[in-house]
Structure formats: structure tokens, C-alpha cells
Motif scaffolding. Structure first.
Motif, PDB file in Angstrom:
ATOM      1  N   LYS A  42      35.988 -92.013  61.887  1.00 56.77           N
ATOM      2  CA  LYS A  42      35.157 -91.794  62.968  1.00 56.77           C
ATOM      3  C   LYS A  42      35.715 -91.570  64.434  1.00 56.77           C
ATOM      4  O   LYS A  42      35.408 -91.006  65.365  1.00 56.77           O
ATOM      5  N   SER A  94      28.310 -87.767  64.064  1.00 60.01           N
ATOM      6  CA  SER A  94      28.485 -86.712  63.069  1.00 60.01           C
ATOM      7  C   SER A  94      27.495 -85.499  63.434  1.00 60.01           C
ATOM      8  O   SER A  94      27.066 -85.484  64.696  1.00 60.01           O
ATOM      9  N   GLY A 131      27.721 -86.994  54.775  1.00 63.24           N
ATOM     10  CA  GLY A 131      26.595 -87.970  55.491  1.00 63.24           C
ATOM     11  C   GLY A 131      25.783 -86.887  56.425  1.00 63.24           C
ATOM     12  O   GLY A 131      24.861 -86.093  56.206  1.00 63.24           O
TER      13      GLY A 131
HETATM   14  C1  LIG Z   1      30.109 -92.052  58.774  1.00 63.23           C
HETATM   15  C2  LIG Z   1      31.041 -92.104  57.568  1.00 63.23           C
HETATM   16  C3  LIG Z   1      30.994 -91.084  56.629  1.00 63.23           C
HETATM   17  C4  LIG Z   1      29.966 -90.165  56.570  1.00 63.23           C
HETATM   18  O1  LIG Z   1      29.747 -89.278  57.909  1.00 63.23           O
HETATM   19  P1  LIG Z   1      30.137 -87.732  57.951  1.00 63.23           P
HETATM   20  O2  LIG Z   1      29.818 -87.273  59.288  1.00 63.23           O
HETATM   21  O3  LIG Z   1      29.569 -87.096  56.673  1.00 63.23           O
HETATM   22  O4  LIG Z   1      31.713 -87.548  57.761  1.00 63.23           O
HETATM   23  C5  LIG Z   1      31.598 -91.012  55.497  1.00 63.23           C
HETATM   24  N1  LIG Z   1      32.521 -91.958  55.299  1.00 63.23           N
HETATM   25  C6  LIG Z   1      32.871 -92.769  56.256  1.00 63.23           C
HETATM   26  C7  LIG Z   1      33.896 -94.072  55.917  1.00 63.23           C
HETATM   27  C8  LIG Z   1      32.019 -93.101  57.388  1.00 63.23           C
HETATM   28  O5  LIG Z   1      32.272 -93.980  58.196  1.00 63.23           O
END
Ligand SMILES: *Cc1c(COP(=O)(O)O)cnc(C)c1O
Length: 454
Positions: free
Chosen positions: A114, A231, A266
Motif C-alpha cells: 500500500k 485501492s 480486494g
Molecule cells: C489492502 C491489501 C490487499 C487488497 O487490496 P488490493 O487493492 O486488492 O491490492 C491485499 N493484500 C494486502 C496485504 C493488503 O494490505
């Protein structure tokens, strides 16, 4: 046997540009709409909520390469480039002929990918004279990354954290507060949206949808305050492409090219980050790599959601977004992969699924932890519950290779470590975790009220 396990890049090999797949998609994503007028949103509309440069990036369908400002690249150097690792021990445990590689985005102090976008969003907010940023966080990884990025660019951060996640993962709020953020459990009584939600349902456990409503409301009612999102949006996916661009160079060092790229899903940012730079070779150079997004069985928007215009938040304050969705009022089961409990997918990914350029796969919670345990016991890294979904999808594919004898090259993104999620591992080890299925009727009921605008 002398075999190389890790593939490392120098700081000067950190990408200088992000890759904007929108410019090269055969069918462009549909526009986001103003919910009142149903007109496509412009940069000016979006700039009320987000830093302006992020809005320009959001709607950019022309430029495939966008320069990473030097101050952001300087901050990337604190933890990038991240290692690409060949998972020999996992391969051996599975007895698979597949070659499994993972890009390790868990090595930075915040523990997930992130930070790659948090730094960019805070930099742009600061550049345009903003003093405060708000956001939502589910599991807390985004909030932690944002809190840190805000601090190093000299901004005040206010984070709404999903109430249930705050209870499950108390140390995440401690991390955010250590970096100086003000943290509030959502739904809260501090916003109109929060008060309305609590009035309707006093025991509301919160969701990303409720936290987004509150953070957006605070941003639009506070001067010099911008909202940031971890995201879903195009500019967030754009910033994450540093992952795949590095991995591309590292796979070259390993002398291989992936037949399959896998990530958990996600809202789509870590998936986009690792997948899009490779997908460009499918689009432009005739490569045939398969792209697999692993979502929880209990939140199956990619495989069972409807493609409709829907709100990004529970209260319906955001623009209308064309996406695969379970409905903005969807209340996902209380799984430990908090970062995967979002009702919708980003517009780019939604279009790519419609065009058959990638696919989703559903992973039950117990299978995700089976996979996480095996990964921990072989590769020595405890993965985030979210990342466990990617590992489970990889294991399924590696087992297929064992049956067919195919030596496929599988690359996945290890989006984060699970060291602050040990309650979840404890519950798994004690046999206290369960699976959650979702009925077709529940999905129908939840999406029935969506207006058909697509
Ligand atoms: C937030 C998060 C996700 C899911 O978010 P995406 O935007 O789909 O990547 C996946 N893995 C981790 C460790 C996260 O913190």
C-alpha cells in the motif's frame, strides 16, 4: 547445487515511470458518472475530493507511461526495489514441476504494497497546498501506509478504520497513531453519514463502505483537506505498477517469463500492480500469460458480482463506478482478510474481465490459511491473510502442473506479511475458523436495486 533464490535490483533500477494500461486497452473502461446528472466525471469534478494530479491520472487514457516525480522515487528508495524470490521450498513441498516465483512486497516496515500509492497521493496533495488528508482503512494496512506517508510529506492524516477490524487488529491503530494519524472507528458519530448508519443499525460492525462515506464527507466539508483511497481507483493501480515493472526485470535475470501471474484481489491495486506490466506484452507482443485474481469465496464480486454502475461507498456519496459489484450495501462475512472485504472491483479490471483478459477465482477462508501455513513452513514468511488467497490459487495451479507434468512458470505477488494478524493464525491453529458461502439469492437481493446504466 548452486541455484539462485533471490533476484535483486539496485536503487537506480527502480522504475522511472508508472505504466498506465488504460492507454493500451482494446476497450477503454466506461466513465465514472455524476450520480445526480449521470454525466461522465471530469477532472474538475473529481478534484473536489482527490488531489488534482491523481484525478488527471485517473482519467488519462492517452499516455502509457507517466513519470514518477523524483521526490516520490527518493522515498521509494527507502524500501525498493523489493526482492523477487524463487519459492524452491514450496515447490519441493508440493512436488510440482512448476517454477514458482513471488515478488515480496512485505519487506517494507509498513508490511504491505500500500505504501507505493500512499507516498504518491500524499506527495501530490502536498504539492497542491493541501494540509490534511483523510481516508478509510479496513485491516489497517492502508491506514498505516497513509499515516506514514502523510507524516513524511508534512500532512495531517485522519483515518476512519472499520470498527470490526479495529477490534480484531488493535495494533494497526497503534501503528497509525505512532505515525501521528487521528484514528476513528467507523461507523462513528463524528459525521452525518456515520450517525445515519448507527441510527439504522446500532451494532453495525462497519465496512470499507461505511468508512469511505465518513472519510469522503470529512474531506468535502473541510477546507484544504483531500481524500485518499488505498485501492479500486485507476490512479492507485497505476502507482502499484512499480511492482510488476521491477518483477519484469527480475524475471529476465532469472531467465524466465511467467505463464501465469497471480495476486489476491480486494479492490485490485496489488493485482493491477503485478499484472498490468506483463499484460501489456499480451496486448502488444502476442504473449499468452494467464492472469488470475484470487478473491475470498465470501466476497465473490469478480466471479458472481453484477457488472453495473454502483457507488464506491455504503452511504452513496461517491461517483457511480462501472464495476463488478455485489452491491454497495453488501455486508461481507467477517473473514480475517479484511483487505479483501470490498464490494466492488476497479473499472479497469472490470473491463479486462469482460474482455476475457483475466479471470477471478474464489478461495474459501480455510483453504487460504492452509496455503498460508504451508508457505510459512516452507519459505519462512508468515503471509498476510489477504496474500494467503494468492498463495492458495498458486498451489491449486501448481498441483495441476503436478498432474499434467507441465513446467509452468508461476509468478505471484506477496502483497504483505501477516505479523499483525497472528490472532487469525491462532484461530486457524485452534480450529476456530470457518468458511462462509454466499447464496445466489443474497447476491440477487443486494444488487436488485442497482439502476441499469451500463
Ligand atoms: C489492502 C491489501 C490487499 C487488497 O487490496 P488490493 O487493492 O486488492 O491490492 C491485499 N493484500 C494486502 C496485504 C493488503 O494490505
Amino acid at each position: 547445487m548452486d541455484r539462485q533464490k533471490k533476484f535483486l535490483l539496485n536503487e537506480d533500477q527502480i522504475p522511472t515511470h508508472w505504466y498506465n494500461i488504460q492507454a493500451e486497452m482494446p476497450n477503454k473502461p466506461l466513465p465514472m458518472l455524476n450520480p445526480g446528472t449521470k454525466e461522465p466525471l471530469t477532472v474538475d469534478d473529481l478534484a473536489h475530493i482527490f488531489p488534482r494530479e491523481c484525478c488527471v491520472q485517473e482519467l488519462d487514457q492517452e499516455n502509457a507511461w507517466i513519470k514518477i516525480p523524483e521526490p516520490i522515487r527518493e522515498k521509494y528508495k527507502y524500501y525498493r526495489a523489493t526482492p523477487l524470490v524463487r519459492a524452491y521450498a514450496l515447490e519441493e513441498a508440493l512436488g510440482t514441476p512448476a517454477h514458482i516465483y513471488f515478488k515480496n512486497e512485505s519487506t517494507n516496515p509498513l508490511g504491505s504494497h500500500k505504501i507505493n500509492s500512499a507516498l504518491a497521493q500524499c506527495y501530490y496533495a502536498k504539492e497542491e497546498g493541501t494540509t490534511n488528508v483523510t481516508t478509510e482503512t479496513g485491516a489497517g494496512q492502508w491506514g498505516a501506509a497513509l499515516a506514514y506517508a502523510a507524516k513524511i510529506f508534512g500532512l495531517e492524516a485522519a483515518v476512519y478504520q472499520v470498527k470490526i477490524s479495529m477490534q480484531q487488529k488493535p495494533y494497526r491503530s497503534s501503528i497509525m497513531r505512532t505515525f501521528g494519524a487521528a484514528v476513528t472507528a467507523s461507523p462513528s458519530m463524528s459525521t452525518r453519514a456515520g450517525k445515519d448508519l448507527i441510527t439504522k443499525d446500532p451494532t453495525h460492525p462497519g465496512s470499507l463502505g461505511t468508512a469511505i462515506s465518513e472519510a469522503v464527507e470529512l474531506a468535502v466539508t473541510t477546507p484544504n483537506c483531500k481524500y485518499t483511497l488505498g485501492s479500486v481507483l485507476n490512479h492507485v493501480s497505476l502507482h502499484q505498477t512499480v511492482i510488476g515493472l521491477e518483477a519484469e526485470k527480475q524475471m529476465e535475470m532469472a531467465g524466465e517469463y511467467p505463464d501465469m501471474v497471480v495476486a489476491c484481489f480486494g479492490g485490485g491495486s496489488n493485482f493491477s500492480g503485478i499484472a498490468f506490466p506483463f499484460m501489456r506484452h499480451n496486448l502488444n507482443d502476442g504473449k499468452k500469460t494467464e492472469f488470475i485474481a484470487a478473491e475470498p469465496e465470501s466476497c465473490p464480486k469478480l466471479t458472481r458480482g453484477k457488472f453495473e454502475y454502483d457507488f464506491g461507498d455504503e452511504a452513496g456519496l461517491t461517483p457511480l463506478i462501472p464495476m463488478f459489484t455485489l452491491g454497495h450495501n453488501f455486508k461481507p462475512a467477517n473473514i480475517h482478510a479484511g483487505g479483501l472485504r470490498y464490494h466492488g472491483a476497479g473499472t479497469i479490471v472490470s473491463q479486462l474481465i469482460k474482455d476475457g483478459l483475466m479471470r477471478g477465482v474464489d478461495i474459501p477462508q480455510l483453504e487460504s490459511f492452509d496455503a498460508g501455513m504451508l508457505f510459512a513452513r516452507t519459505e519462512g514468511i508468515i503471509p498476510a491473510p489477504e496474500s494467503c488467497h494468492a498463495i492458495a490459487a498458486v498451489i491449486r495451479e501448481a498441483k495441476k502442473c503436478k498432474e499434467t507434468g507441465e513446467e509452468k512458470v508461476i509468478l505471484f505477488n506477496l502483497s504483505g506479511h501477516g505479523l499483525i494478524d497472528m490472532t487469525a493464525y491462532d484461530q486457524y491453529i485452534n480450529g476456530d475458523l470457518q468458511n462462509y458461502q454466499l447464496s445466489d439469492a443474497a447476491i440477487e437481493a443486494n444488487t436488485a436495486s442497482l439502476e441499469h446504466l451500463t
